[in-house]
Design an enzyme around this catalytic site. Sequence first.
Site, PDB file in Angstrom:
ATOM      1  N   ARG A 164     -11.029   3.669  -1.585  1.00 34.96           N
ATOM      2  CA  ARG A 164     -10.732   2.635  -0.589  1.00 34.96           C
ATOM      3  C   ARG A 164     -11.228   3.109   0.779  1.00 34.96           C
ATOM      4  O   ARG A 164     -10.485   3.704   1.542  1.00 34.96           O
ATOM      5  CB  ARG A 164      -9.228   2.360  -0.558  1.00 34.96           C
ATOM      6  CG  ARG A 164      -8.651   1.871  -1.881  1.00 34.96           C
ATOM      7  CD  ARG A 164      -7.156   1.624  -1.760  1.00 34.96           C
ATOM      8  NE  ARG A 164      -6.574   1.097  -2.986  1.00 34.96           N
ATOM      9  CZ  ARG A 164      -6.011   1.846  -3.941  1.00 34.96           C
ATOM     10  NH1 ARG A 164      -5.947   3.169  -3.796  1.00 34.96           N
ATOM     11  NH2 ARG A 164      -5.508   1.286  -5.023  1.00 34.96           N
ATOM     12  N   CYS A 218      -9.732  -1.972 -11.731  1.00 35.76           N
ATOM     13  CA  CYS A 218      -9.308  -0.988 -10.731  1.00 35.76           C
ATOM     14  C   CYS A 218      -8.022  -1.401 -10.033  1.00 35.76           C
ATOM     15  O   CYS A 218      -7.554  -0.716  -9.128  1.00 35.76           O
ATOM     16  CB  CYS A 218     -10.406  -0.737  -9.697  1.00 35.76           C
ATOM     17  SG  CYS A 218     -10.772  -2.155  -8.652  1.00 35.76           S
ATOM     18  N   HIS A 225       0.821  -1.213   0.000  1.00 32.82           N
ATOM     19  CA  HIS A 225       0.000   0.000   0.000  1.00 32.82           C
ATOM     20  C   HIS A 225       0.852   1.259   0.000  1.00 32.82           C
ATOM     21  O   HIS A 225       0.412   2.315  -0.463  1.00 32.82           O
ATOM     22  CB  HIS A 225      -0.974  -0.026   1.188  1.00 32.82           C
ATOM     23  CG  HIS A 225      -2.107  -0.962   0.949  1.00 32.82           C
ATOM     24  ND1 HIS A 225      -3.243  -0.595   0.273  1.00 32.82           N
ATOM     25  CD2 HIS A 225      -2.253  -2.273   1.223  1.00 32.82           C
ATOM     26  CE1 HIS A 225      -4.049  -1.626   0.166  1.00 32.82           C
ATOM     27  NE2 HIS A 225      -3.479  -2.658   0.743  1.00 32.82           N
ATOM     28  N   ASP A 230      -5.392  -8.623  -6.299  1.00 34.02           N
ATOM     29  CA  ASP A 230      -5.774  -9.866  -5.617  1.00 34.02           C
ATOM     30  C   ASP A 230      -6.085 -10.983  -6.607  1.00 34.02           C
ATOM     31  O   ASP A 230      -5.829 -12.154  -6.316  1.00 34.02           O
ATOM     32  CB  ASP A 230      -6.973  -9.625  -4.698  1.00 34.02           C
ATOM     33  CG  ASP A 230      -6.552  -9.179  -3.305  1.00 34.02           C
ATOM     34  OD1 ASP A 230      -5.432  -9.526  -2.887  1.00 34.02           O
ATOM     35  OD2 ASP A 230      -7.325  -8.468  -2.640  1.00 34.02           O
ATOM     36  N   ARG A 253     -15.767   1.515  -2.471  1.00 29.69           N
ATOM     37  CA  ARG A 253     -15.688   0.123  -2.050  1.00 29.69           C
ATOM     38  C   ARG A 253     -16.001   0.028  -0.564  1.00 29.69           C
ATOM     39  O   ARG A 253     -15.433   0.782   0.233  1.00 29.69           O
ATOM     40  CB  ARG A 253     -14.280  -0.425  -2.333  1.00 29.69           C
ATOM     41  CG  ARG A 253     -14.072  -1.860  -1.867  1.00 29.69           C
ATOM     42  CD  ARG A 253     -12.718  -2.392  -2.303  1.00 29.69           C
ATOM     43  NE  ARG A 253     -11.598  -1.784  -1.587  1.00 29.69           N
ATOM     44  CZ  ARG A 253     -10.321  -1.991  -1.892  1.00 29.69           C
ATOM     45  NH1 ARG A 253     -10.012  -2.770  -2.907  1.00 29.69           N
ATOM     46  NH2 ARG A 253      -9.365  -1.422  -1.196  1.00 29.69           N
ATOM     47  N   GLU A 275     -12.220 -10.424  -7.970  1.00 26.12           N
ATOM     48  CA  GLU A 275     -10.813 -10.569  -7.590  1.00 26.12           C
ATOM     49  C   GLU A 275     -10.497 -11.960  -7.062  1.00 26.12           C
ATOM     50  O   GLU A 275      -9.397 -12.199  -6.553  1.00 26.12           O
ATOM     51  CB  GLU A 275     -10.438  -9.502  -6.559  1.00 26.12           C
ATOM     52  CG  GLU A 275     -11.373  -9.410  -5.385  1.00 26.12           C
ATOM     53  CD  GLU A 275     -11.153  -8.172  -4.529  1.00 26.12           C
ATOM     54  OE1 GLU A 275     -10.052  -7.601  -4.576  1.00 26.12           O
ATOM     55  OE2 GLU A 275     -12.094  -7.786  -3.812  1.00 26.12           O
TER      56      GLU A 275
END
Length: 538
Positions: free
Chosen positions: A293, A499, A188, A452, A329, A428
């Site tokens: 997010r 995405c 991240h 993912d 999300r 995902e």
Amino acid sequence: MEKYTGKAAYQGIAIGKIAEMVKSDGTVRREHIDDVDAELARLAAAKEQAIDELQALYDKALKDVGEAHAEIFQVHQMMLDDDDYNESIEEMIKEQKVNAEFAVATTGDNFAEMFASMDDEYMRGRAADIKDISTRLVTDLQGGGGSANAFTEPVILVADDLAPSETVQLDKAMVLSFVTRAGSTNSHTAILARTMNIPALVQVPIPKDVNGKMAIVDGMKSTVIVDPDEKTLAEYKALQEKEIEKKKLLNEMKGKDTVTKSGRHIKLYGNIGGVGDVAYVLENDAAGIGLFRSEFLYLQNEDYPTEEQQFQAYKKVAELMAGKQVIIRTLDIGADKQIDYFKLDKEENPALGFRAVRICLERDEIFRTQLRALLRASAFGNIAIMFPMIASKWEVETCLKTLESVKHELMAKDVPFKKDISVGIMVETPASVLIADELAELVDFFSIGTNDLTQYTLAIDRQNQKLERFFDAHHPAVLKAIQMTIDAAHRHGIWAGICGELGADPELTETFVKMGIDELSMSPSSILRTRKAIRDMD
């Protein structure tokens, strides 16, 4: 002049002083002290530092997410000034002649236990706050913290590694580059660097004695140059100027349609982690936000964010985007994104464990609180809701059933919201790819999370730096899964986007367009470059 080579998470050139992000290991030992006055002076200095840090966090949160979300940092400042709390610490230092760290940690534990045993729910909630301010005070006493808010000039931030909860609190205006000794190009921190359009390197064997030294970060060569000589510094300043010129040329793409020469239109959206990132989306002329997010609101908070805190954040983003679509999300924590107050069990395989929609479906009130905030915010802009980590049809059906229940709650109270709010899922997991036809009948869109999807398709932990050579996002199986998802979406009349990080991969842009992708969402810094590539396609 010394050179250290790692792996590039995002390219570019940064020139500036190094700031080492020092972290406390959290260990507090009882030590005998002889000079009580000196220890009390240490305590006072640490307390003053902690209050300054909390004020900086308040100012940042106020700017990014509004008063409701920022208020917690003011509460913590007041708690640090509480007479009973301070007297308990000071008396322990005076009477037992112990170090300030031990006195603070012990007092914090005692007060937290006292609050946790109270009947009043509000007072019980203060137990976590006491623990937090005590931890902050201990960290400052131990010389840790290392908050970017404390820097007086933009710096190259060096750390062993950076957790999402740490990166989210950084003052982004004060960071020229990220350099970590560990970490992954899929971390991240790397994603944040791409959002901010700054170079980032991971797995760099940089020594610990570089704090304050001048350095150059070369994202193209994956190298950090410490104490560069004048010739090297001049060469890199010239290269940096060329990079700035290239960006100016890309700015010519602003205001233009993202359309191929044959007339095929593609939606180019931006990914964000919080309200403050909207500026990057607007600056790069995105058509919308393809991934907000929302877990970063939870990572920023010391306790579960309230419905009002979330509503204010979602509302602000929707208003700033002025009618452009904002896909939010729902909570996606677990795996590498751990939050203490969720009290998640330690798992053997967290990437395959209790995370994302699985938490939401097990902890209904957390889920309903977020859905209420999202629906309320939908009255102020073009918000869409997206459920992550879907593997089964029943999961989507349960999410939709909960959403309908929350809609009825709001209608009963005459709370306005967008009745026909668009709802999608993240594809995902291999399971969601294989049943994509069934899932497409339930939702309005698919967004493919390639980070993912690659991890689960190849059975590789994307956070494990030892496996990076095996982590092939271009693997034929991954590309086939993407094609299958797009085809299933179109068979059922819904759109499909990407995405994940692959959305900005220049080697795959043409491939995705040929596959029939409708939308690409990426770090804002990649939007103009991708638009140019698409406009140049036949």
